[in-house]
Design a protein around this motif. Structure first.
Motif, PDB file in Angstrom:
ATOM      1  N   PHE A  34      14.337 -83.325  74.268  1.00 26.48           N
ATOM      2  CA  PHE A  34      15.749 -83.326  73.883  1.00 26.48           C
ATOM      3  C   PHE A  34      16.548 -84.275  74.772  1.00 26.48           C
ATOM      4  O   PHE A  34      17.424 -84.997  74.303  1.00 26.48           O
ATOM      5  CB  PHE A  34      16.320 -81.915  73.964  1.00 26.48           C
ATOM      6  N   GLY A  35      16.237 -84.265  76.067  1.00 29.74           N
ATOM      7  CA  GLY A  35      16.957 -85.120  77.001  1.00 29.74           C
ATOM      8  C   GLY A  35      16.775 -86.604  76.724  1.00 29.74           C
ATOM      9  O   GLY A  35      17.701 -87.397  76.903  1.00 29.74           O
ATOM     10  N   THR A  36      15.586 -86.988  76.275  1.00 30.94           N
ATOM     11  CA  THR A  36      15.364 -88.405  75.986  1.00 30.94           C
ATOM     12  C   THR A  36      16.254 -88.894  74.856  1.00 30.94           C
ATOM     13  O   THR A  36      16.639 -90.072  74.834  1.00 30.94           O
ATOM     14  CB  THR A  36      13.896 -88.672  75.610  1.00 30.94           C
ATOM     15  N   THR A  37      16.592 -88.017  73.920  1.00 33.80           N
ATOM     16  CA  THR A  37      17.405 -88.448  72.773  1.00 33.80           C
ATOM     17  C   THR A  37      18.840 -88.747  73.162  1.00 33.80           C
ATOM     18  O   THR A  37      19.566 -89.383  72.394  1.00 33.80           O
ATOM     19  CB  THR A  37      17.395 -87.384  71.661  1.00 33.80           C
ATOM     20  N   THR A  38      19.268 -88.290  74.330  1.00 38.69           N
ATOM     21  CA  THR A  38      20.630 -88.584  74.790  1.00 38.69           C
ATOM     22  C   THR A  38      20.690 -89.905  75.544  1.00 38.69           C
ATOM     23  O   THR A  38      21.786 -90.347  75.916  1.00 38.69           O
ATOM     24  CB  THR A  38      21.144 -87.456  75.699  1.00 38.69           C
ATOM     25  N   ASN A  61      19.074 -90.220  69.643  1.00 41.83           N
ATOM     26  CA  ASN A  61      19.517 -89.401  68.510  1.00 41.83           C
ATOM     27  C   ASN A  61      20.047 -90.248  67.357  1.00 41.83           C
ATOM     28  O   ASN A  61      20.298 -89.720  66.274  1.00 41.83           O
ATOM     29  CB  ASN A  61      20.573 -88.385  68.950  1.00 41.83           C
ATOM     30  N   LYS A  62      20.202 -91.562  67.575  1.00 44.26           N
ATOM     31  CA  LYS A  62      20.553 -92.483  66.490  1.00 44.26           C
ATOM     32  C   LYS A  62      19.322 -93.238  65.998  1.00 44.26           C
ATOM     33  O   LYS A  62      19.170 -93.494  64.803  1.00 44.26           O
ATOM     34  CB  LYS A  62      21.608 -93.488  66.973  1.00 44.26           C
ATOM     35  N   ALA A  63      18.444 -93.592  66.924  1.00 37.16           N
ATOM     36  CA  ALA A  63      17.245 -94.347  66.559  1.00 37.16           C
ATOM     37  C   ALA A  63      16.221 -93.463  65.857  1.00 37.16           C
ATOM     38  O   ALA A  63      15.527 -93.907  64.940  1.00 37.16           O
ATOM     39  CB  ALA A  63      16.634 -94.992  67.798  1.00 37.16           C
ATOM     40  N   ALA A  64      16.103 -92.223  66.299  1.00 31.71           N
ATOM     41  CA  ALA A  64      15.138 -91.282  65.705  1.00 31.71           C
ATOM     42  C   ALA A  64      15.803 -89.919  65.635  1.00 31.71           C
ATOM     43  O   ALA A  64      15.631 -89.076  66.527  1.00 31.71           O
ATOM     44  CB  ALA A  64      13.861 -91.229  66.533  1.00 31.71           C
ATOM     45  N   THR A  65      16.570 -89.685  64.584  1.00 33.89           N
ATOM     46  CA  THR A  65      17.380 -88.468  64.477  1.00 33.89           C
ATOM     47  C   THR A  65      16.533 -87.199  64.423  1.00 33.89           C
ATOM     48  O   THR A  65      16.987 -86.133  64.838  1.00 33.89           O
ATOM     49  CB  THR A  65      18.266 -88.537  63.224  1.00 33.89           C
ATOM     50  N   ALA A  66      15.308 -87.313  63.926  1.00 28.79           N
ATOM     51  CA  ALA A  66      14.475 -86.112  63.772  1.00 28.79           C
ATOM     52  C   ALA A  66      14.044 -85.533  65.106  1.00 28.79           C
ATOM     53  O   ALA A  66      13.780 -84.327  65.209  1.00 28.79           O
ATOM     54  CB  ALA A  66      13.244 -86.426  62.927  1.00 28.79           C
TER      55      ALA A  66
END
Length: 201
Positions: A34-38, A61-66
């Motif tokens: 989860f932290g990587t997506t931020t 969270n924009k590049a890979a929303t899933a």
């Protein structure tokens, strides 16, 4: 089972199979995912003549929303594993493995085609879809792949490790202790005994 025999059985339990170890590992890995997506996954260098700001940083969270949603599913599964029964652990294990596989696939897609993953953000910044730009990935999608692979491994180990885990509920523990003559039970266990038609005294 005597206290000495029980202690000996606990010694034989592998360290990786301990409930606290495995559950903590799954929760931490899900948090890492989860932290990587931020963080920034893709650095984009736009044409300086096209917009005033030629640098664009695309978060996970924009590049890979899933990945964000799958990380939360894995986190919930890891927490639920701490109180789940044998059959429920199998179901949770499947959910965690599938979630981890999804994050690996999503992150690998970004690594394989960063320009395609950044197109949505590029279009939002420039107003032009399908534009060309110089892109480069950061370390965070790689970290997501590694965390996803480790999380999948924890999911596979969950049903195996669950064989070593003790009785999960206070009700069962109190009942088993009573059957072994381990001493008095508390008020809740006494009430449960009365409900079964037994005399807790």
């Amino acid at each position: 089972m005597t206290a000495k025999a029980q202690a000996k059985a606990e010694v034989r339990q592998p360290r990786w199979a301990r409930k606290s170890t495995l559950v903590l590992a799954m929760v931490l890995l899900a948090f890492i995912l989860f932290g990587t997506t931020t963080q920034t996954w893709i650095d984009v260098r736009l044409d300086p003549t096209a917009v005033s700001n030629s640098d664009l940083h695309v978060p996970g969270n924009k590049a890979a929303t899933a990945v964000t949603a799958l990380a939360l599913v894995a986190l919930a599964g890891g927490l639920a594993a701490s109180i789940a029964g044998r059959i429920a652990r199998w179901i949770i294990a499947v959910i965690i493995v599938v979630s981890a596989a999804g994050t690996i696939l999503a992150a690998a897609t970004v690594l394989g085609d960063p320009l395609g993953a950044a197109q949505g953000s590029i279009a939002a910044a420039t107003g032009v879809s399908g534009g060309q730009a110089a892109v480069s990935t950061t370390v965070f999608p790689v970290l997501a792949v590694v965390a996803g692979a480790l999380l999948a491994a924890c999911g596979v180990l969950l049903p195996i490790a669950g064989r070593y885990w003790k009785t999960r509920t206070k009700y069962d523990a109190g009942r088993n202790g009573k059957e072994r003559g381990a001493g008095p039970v508390d008020e809740i266990d006494s009430w449960d005994s009365l409900s079964r038609g037994e005399d807790p005294t």
